[in-house]
Scaffold this motif. Structure first.
Motif, short mmCIF file in Angstrom:
data_model
loop_
_atom_site.label_atom_id
_atom_site.label_comp_id
_atom_site.label_asym_id
_atom_site.label_seq_id
_atom_site.Cartn_x
_atom_site.Cartn_y
_atom_site.Cartn_z
N SER A 171 0.83 -1.21 0.00
CA SER A 171 0.00 0.00 0.00
C SER A 171 0.87 1.26 0.00
O SER A 171 0.45 2.31 -0.49
CB SER A 171 -0.95 0.00 1.20
N HIS A 177 -3.35 4.36 -5.89
CA HIS A 177 -4.42 4.52 -4.90
C HIS A 177 -4.52 5.96 -4.40
O HIS A 177 -5.51 6.35 -3.81
CB HIS A 177 -4.22 3.57 -3.72
N HIS A 182 -6.56 8.77 -0.91
CA HIS A 182 -6.15 10.03 -0.28
C HIS A 182 -6.77 11.22 -1.01
O HIS A 182 -6.13 12.25 -1.22
CB HIS A 182 -4.62 10.14 -0.25
N ASP A 297 -5.23 4.99 4.70
CA ASP A 297 -4.59 3.74 4.29
C ASP A 297 -5.09 2.58 5.13
O ASP A 297 -5.32 1.48 4.62
CB ASP A 297 -3.07 3.85 4.44
FE LIG Z 1 -1.57 5.52 0.99
#
Ligand SMILES: [Fe+2]
Ligand code: FES
Length: 358
Positions: A171, A177, A182, A297
């Motif tokens: 991650s 992502h 975010h 996260d």
């Molecule tokens: Fe992240």
């Protein structure tokens, strides 16, 4: 030393891991942390020396962390709360109070040892060594960061992820992502996505997103003025320093992934800086930002862990998932290297440019 317990060992060994931030243990204090499925007692002698031993008393298994650290003429000893057995920081038994004088003659207490773990303190962190052979000395030097070893920890935060180590590391190395997980107006959103390319190269036991100018769509980087470069590294087992440098000024964010056990992982974020601009930013604001990112996260990987528990296949696509593939290869190759004694193979052989949209 080769790997002795290849089967069913979920953890990479013969590596230094994050133990605890040094300032969390004052001289004469001890604290328990779970690391790689073991209960570890981190302590600091009254002379300031850090040590780590099992938190499980070799006598009858009560937790030593419920006992006390005793200052004696020969140094600090850990005293078990149950029957008062004492241990030196090197694990050696120092005293068994219940023995009568004649019984003492028949028992060689120097043969009684609590398991210990090698530690090393630098950059304000107590690093702990986990070897395949728990008796063997570390075969690697402790982690080296590209900042002075006596750099002070300016800020430290920690988050618990309900996933294994691999999901947590991946991650952190997954650019795609960012605009989704975010997604915040002051950072990135899907609308600010654009094509990027970054060049990666090998480092020892890992790879680096080589120094480059920060993304133009990241507002925070604009604070640091021109001439700033960023480099992000990933080194086994889960050390991810991110260096922002402008001349001799730096802001270094070290993110470290550490397995607590097979299904729980901690992410430690440690900030160091000597950049004057950052000193003007209120610490609560930095802490808040770190909290927001880590929380996002953690929500993502926790949900992913539920999906993963059904054992689905995963897809890794070009180019945004290549760093994840590299990490998994590093991990496999480290296990092979330790098991066979063959040289470690870094999957990143030479500089390579990856492209993606984020
Ligand atoms: Fe992240
Ligand atoms: S259990 Fe620790 S001294 Fe008995």
């Amino acid at each position: 030393m080769t790997k002795s317990n290849a089967k069913n060992d979920p953890f990479l060994r013969d590596l230094w891991y994050f133990g605890i931030v040094g300032s969390e243990i004052k001289p004469g204090q001890m604290v328990q942390k779970e690391r790689l499925g073991e209960l570890v007692l981190f302590g600091r002698t009254h002379d300031g020396e850090a040590f780590a031993m099992t938190d499980i008393c070799p006598h009858r298994a009560i937790l030593l962390s419920g006992g006390e650290m005793v200052k004696t003429e020969t140094g600090t000893q850990v005293q078990c709360p149950y029957h008062g057995w004492r241990f030196h920081p090197d694990g050696q038994c120092a005293n068994i109070p219940s023995l009568t004088a004649d019984q003492s003659e028949g028992v060689d207490i120097t043969k009684i040892k609590a398991k210990i773990f090698p530690v090393h303190e630098s950059y304000g962190v107590i690093w702990i060594w986990f070897g395949y052979d728990s008796e063997a000395e570390p075969c690697l030097d402790p982690p080296v960061l590209d900042i002075p070893a006596d750099s002070k920890v300016r800020m430290h935060d920690e988050g618990d992820f309900n996933c294994d180590m691999d999901a947590a590391v991946i991650s952190l190395m997954d650019p795609a992502h960012i605009p989704y997980i975010h997604n915040q107006s002051w950072w990135r959103t899907p609308k600010t996505m654009h094509e990027k390319q970054k060049t990666f190269g090998p480092i020892e036991r890992g790879f680096s997103m080589l120094p480059h100018k920060p993304s133009s769509n990241s507002f925070i980087y604009k604070l640091f003025g021109t001439g700033i470069t960023t480099e992000i590294q990933l080194e086994l087992p889960g050390l991810r320093p991110e260096y922002m440098k402008a001349g001799d000024k730096h802001v270094t964010t070290v993110t470290i992934v550490t397995p607590v056990n097979e299904s729980k992982t901690i992410i430690s974020i440690i900030l160091y800086w000597n950049h004057p601009v950052v000193s003007f930013v209120p610490k609560w604001l930095i802490r808040q930002a770190v909290h927001i990112f880590m929380g996002q996260d953690s929500t993502a990987v926790d949900a992913q862990a539920i999906g993963m528990s059904y054992d689905p296949p995963q897809m890794f696509i070009h180019d945004s998932d290549i760093p994840a593939k590299w990490y998994l290869a590093l991990r496999r190759n480290w296990e092979t290297h330790r098991a066979t004694g063959e040289p470690f193979v870094n999957p990143v052989k030479e500089p390579v440019t990856l492209r993606w949209r984020s």
